[in-house]
Design a protein around this motif. Structure first.
Motif, PDB file in Angstrom:
ATOM      1  N   THR A 187      67.540 -21.472  78.020  1.00 46.35           N
ATOM      2  CA  THR A 187      67.622 -22.043  79.249  1.00 46.35           C
ATOM      3  C   THR A 187      67.760 -20.744  80.279  1.00 46.35           C
ATOM      4  OG1 THR A 187      68.510 -24.388  78.569  1.00 46.35           O
ATOM      5  CG2 THR A 187      68.838 -23.410  81.086  1.00 46.35           C
ATOM      6  N   PHE A 188      68.649 -19.743  79.873  1.00 44.62           N
ATOM      7  CA  PHE A 188      68.793 -18.693  80.654  1.00 44.62           C
ATOM      8  C   PHE A 188      67.487 -17.840  80.687  1.00 44.62           C
ATOM      9  CE2 PHE A 188      70.116 -13.979  80.777  1.00 44.62           C
ATOM     10  CZ  PHE A 188      70.715 -14.008  82.037  1.00 44.62           C
ATOM     11  N   LEU A 189      66.977 -17.651  79.695  1.00 43.91           N
ATOM     12  CA  LEU A 189      65.730 -16.790  79.491  1.00 43.91           C
ATOM     13  C   LEU A 189      64.610 -17.205  80.201  1.00 43.91           C
ATOM     14  CD1 LEU A 189      66.045 -15.711  75.740  1.00 43.91           C
ATOM     15  CD2 LEU A 189      66.354 -14.229  77.530  1.00 43.91           C
ATOM     16  N   LEU A 190      64.589 -18.712  80.219  1.00 41.74           N
ATOM     17  CA  LEU A 190      63.470 -19.138  80.976  1.00 41.74           C
ATOM     18  C   LEU A 190      63.448 -18.606  82.585  1.00 41.74           C
ATOM     19  CD1 LEU A 190      63.104 -23.011  79.978  1.00 41.74           C
ATOM     20  CD2 LEU A 190      61.192 -21.323  79.841  1.00 41.74           C
ATOM     21  N   LYS A 191      64.552 -18.377  83.060  1.00 38.14           N
ATOM     22  CA  LYS A 191      64.480 -17.878  84.526  1.00 38.14           C
ATOM     23  C   LYS A 191      63.784 -16.489  84.732  1.00 38.14           C
ATOM     24  CE  LYS A 191      69.193 -19.829  85.010  1.00 38.14           C
ATOM     25  NZ  LYS A 191      70.589 -19.633  85.309  1.00 38.14           N
ATOM     26  N   PHE A 192      63.615 -16.012  83.809  1.00 40.77           N
ATOM     27  CA  PHE A 192      62.832 -14.602  83.824  1.00 40.77           C
ATOM     28  C   PHE A 192      61.283 -14.848  83.704  1.00 40.77           C
ATOM     29  CE2 PHE A 192      66.765 -13.289  81.800  1.00 40.77           C
ATOM     30  CZ  PHE A 192      67.213 -12.215  82.714  1.00 40.77           C
ATOM     31  N   MET A 193      60.684 -16.171  83.626  1.00 41.77           N
ATOM     32  CA  MET A 193      59.311 -16.496  83.843  1.00 41.77           C
ATOM     33  C   MET A 193      58.999 -16.106  85.292  1.00 41.77           C
ATOM     34  SD  MET A 193      58.522 -19.753  81.543  1.00 41.77           S
ATOM     35  CE  MET A 193      56.780 -19.534  82.147  1.00 41.77           C
ATOM     36  N   ARG A 194      60.196 -16.625  86.232  1.00 40.37           N
ATOM     37  CA  ARG A 194      59.700 -16.330  87.644  1.00 40.37           C
ATOM     38  C   ARG A 194      60.327 -15.164  88.538  1.00 40.37           C
ATOM     39  NH1 ARG A 194      60.706 -21.742  86.022  1.00 40.37           N
ATOM     40  NH2 ARG A 194      59.023 -22.961  86.513  1.00 40.37           N
ATOM     41  N   LYS A 195      61.300 -14.688  87.821  1.00 40.43           N
ATOM     42  CA  LYS A 195      61.951 -13.552  88.364  1.00 40.43           C
ATOM     43  C   LYS A 195      62.104 -12.413  87.654  1.00 40.43           C
ATOM     44  CE  LYS A 195      64.898 -16.547  91.358  1.00 40.43           C
ATOM     45  NZ  LYS A 195      66.472 -16.915  91.521  1.00 40.43           N
ATOM     46  N   GLU A 196      61.965 -10.986  87.920  1.00 42.79           N
ATOM     47  CA  GLU A 196      62.358 -10.084  87.010  1.00 42.79           C
ATOM     48  C   GLU A 196      63.800  -9.701  86.822  1.00 42.79           C
ATOM     49  OE1 GLU A 196      60.412  -6.487  88.173  1.00 42.79           O
ATOM     50  OE2 GLU A 196      58.172  -7.488  88.245  1.00 42.79           O
ATOM     51  N   VAL A 197      64.606 -10.082  87.941  1.00 42.25           N
ATOM     52  CA  VAL A 197      66.087 -10.156  87.900  1.00 42.25           C
ATOM     53  C   VAL A 197      66.678 -11.379  87.971  1.00 42.25           C
ATOM     54  CG1 VAL A 197      67.970  -8.770  88.834  1.00 42.25           C
ATOM     55  CG2 VAL A 197      65.671  -7.536  88.635  1.00 42.25           C
ATOM     56  N   VAL A 198      67.512 -11.536  87.261  1.00 45.02           N
ATOM     57  CA  VAL A 198      68.278 -12.937  87.400  1.00 45.02           C
ATOM     58  C   VAL A 198      69.731 -12.668  87.527  1.00 45.02           C
ATOM     59  CG1 VAL A 198      68.941 -15.101  85.951  1.00 45.02           C
ATOM     60  CG2 VAL A 198      66.610 -14.182  85.868  1.00 45.02           C
ATOM     61  N   LYS A 199      70.432 -13.199  88.296  1.00 44.96           N
ATOM     62  CA  LYS A 199      71.706 -13.267  88.529  1.00 44.96           C
ATOM     63  C   LYS A 199      72.386 -14.343  87.810  1.00 44.96           C
ATOM     64  CE  LYS A 199      71.746 -11.525  93.262  1.00 44.96           C
ATOM     65  NZ  LYS A 199      72.194 -11.910  94.839  1.00 44.96           N
ATOM     66  N   SER A 200      73.499 -13.838  87.052  1.00 42.09           N
ATOM     67  CA  SER A 200      74.349 -14.687  86.348  1.00 42.09           C
ATOM     68  C   SER A 200      75.617 -14.410  86.110  1.00 42.09           C
ATOM     69  CB  SER A 200      73.713 -14.909  84.984  1.00 42.09           C
ATOM     70  OG  SER A 200      74.451 -15.572  84.000  1.00 42.09           O
ATOM     71  N   LYS A 201      76.646 -15.268  85.899  1.00 41.67           N
ATOM     72  CA  LYS A 201      78.158 -14.879  85.369  1.00 41.67           C
ATOM     73  C   LYS A 201      77.975 -14.480  83.932  1.00 41.67           C
ATOM     74  CE  LYS A 201      80.553 -17.656  88.643  1.00 41.67           C
ATOM     75  NZ  LYS A 201      81.264 -18.806  88.703  1.00 41.67           N
ATOM     76  N   SER A 202      78.742 -13.437  83.572  1.00 35.84           N
ATOM     77  CA  SER A 202      78.871 -13.058  82.167  1.00 35.84           C
ATOM     78  C   SER A 202      79.449 -14.233  81.220  1.00 35.84           C
ATOM     79  CB  SER A 202      79.612 -11.946  81.880  1.00 35.84           C
ATOM     80  OG  SER A 202      79.513 -11.418  80.568  1.00 35.84           O
ATOM     81  N   ASP A 203      78.693 -14.635  80.195  1.00 37.88           N
ATOM     82  CA  ASP A 203      79.305 -15.589  79.323  1.00 37.88           C
ATOM     83  C   ASP A 203      78.966 -15.139  77.850  1.00 37.88           C
ATOM     84  OD1 ASP A 203      76.747 -16.737  78.566  1.00 37.88           O
ATOM     85  OD2 ASP A 203      76.691 -18.392  80.111  1.00 37.88           O
TER      86      ASP A 203
END
Length: 270
Positions: A187-203
């Motif tokens: 689910t996190f990796l899917l975000k990179f389909m639309r954005k080169e840089v993704v913001k996220s809290k570290s988990d």
């Protein structure tokens, strides 16, 4: 002769089984009383031997015991035909144990061959594709073997020795259910389909992706993906006999970079 086992299962991974087959490979027409004498320290020896016989791994005839499987050696292969032969990437599948003469050319080529792996999940159609060494289970001390998340899940499930990197990952996520972990990772990796840089809290799951260098942290809360999205499909081929599998597998020497593919793009948009 010493014997190398690939595709180990519950029986073939037992220490007594390995000791017994080495013993039988060097002794002809062995009777049970001799086995009892030479393996006096082994507990439940009759029950263990019976389980090997039931699985067809050991043969018993006229109260004498012998190997119930074939041990492949170099003389059985046409090396002139196989010389420098490289096949297109393919997932070769053979599920039964394979027995190879140790220190043979076959053992060396199998150990050096490439295994193509994929991880899927039920949450989405993301497929994580990796490559590793065919011998990744046997040589955890070899840090030169490409390490993958697929290796980690497989080793933890089968209680196999871990590499230093995998030990660090184990301290982070332990024996987490792969389906649960992949739900969050993909689910996190899917975000990179639309954005080169993704913001996220570290988990912990993001940290594991970073540990394997699938993503890179570029600021306190920003990441970029180091895996490419690709339409490449690596086909699978199942084999009914060990020799055909060995011939196909030793031709798998083409390295690939890990990548992300999508099993069904339309489902992602639902």
């Amino acid at each position: 002769m010493t014997i190398k086992i690939y595709n180990e299962n519950r029986l073939t991974s037992q220490p007594f089984f390995k000791d017994l087959i080495e013993y039988l490979a060097q002794h002809d027409e062995v009777m049970l009383r001799q086995i009892h004498k030479d393996f006096a320290d082994v507990k439940n020896i009759d029950r263990q031997i019976d389980s090997f016989i039931a699985a067809g791994l050991i043969l018993r005839s006229d109260k004498r015991y012998s190997l119930g499987f074939h041990v492949f050696n170099d003389s059985e292969f046409d090396w002139e035909t196989l010389k420098d032969k490289i096949a297109e990437p393919q997932k070769n599948i053979y599920e039964s144990p394979i027995f190879i003469e140790k220190e043979s050319r076959i053992e060396r080529l199998l150990s050096q061959s490439i295994l193509y792996q994929s991880l899927t999940n039920q949450t989405n159609q993301v497929i994580l594709n990796f490559m590793t060494s065919f011998s990744y289970k046997e040589y955890p001390q070899n840090t030169g073997i490409p390490q993958s998340l697929a290796n980690y899940f497989d080793k933890v499930a089968k209680n196999l020795p871990l590499t230093p990197l995998e030990t660090e990952v184990y301290q982070m996520i332990g024996d987490v259910d792969p389906e649960y972990a992949l739900k969050y990772m993909t689910t996190f990796l899917l975000k990179f389909m639309r954005k080169e840089v993704v913001k996220s809290k570290s988990d912990i799951f993001v940290n594991v992706l970073e540990k394997y260098k699938y993503i890179e942290k570029i600021s306190e809360k920003e990441y970029k993906c180091l895996l490419k999205f690709s339409e490449q499909v690596i086909p699978e081929q199942k084999y009914a006999d060990a020799k055909s599998f060995i011939i196909a597998q030793i031709q798998q020497t083409t390295a690939i970079e890990p990548f992300i593919s999508l099993g069904d793009k339309y489902r992602l948009l639902e």
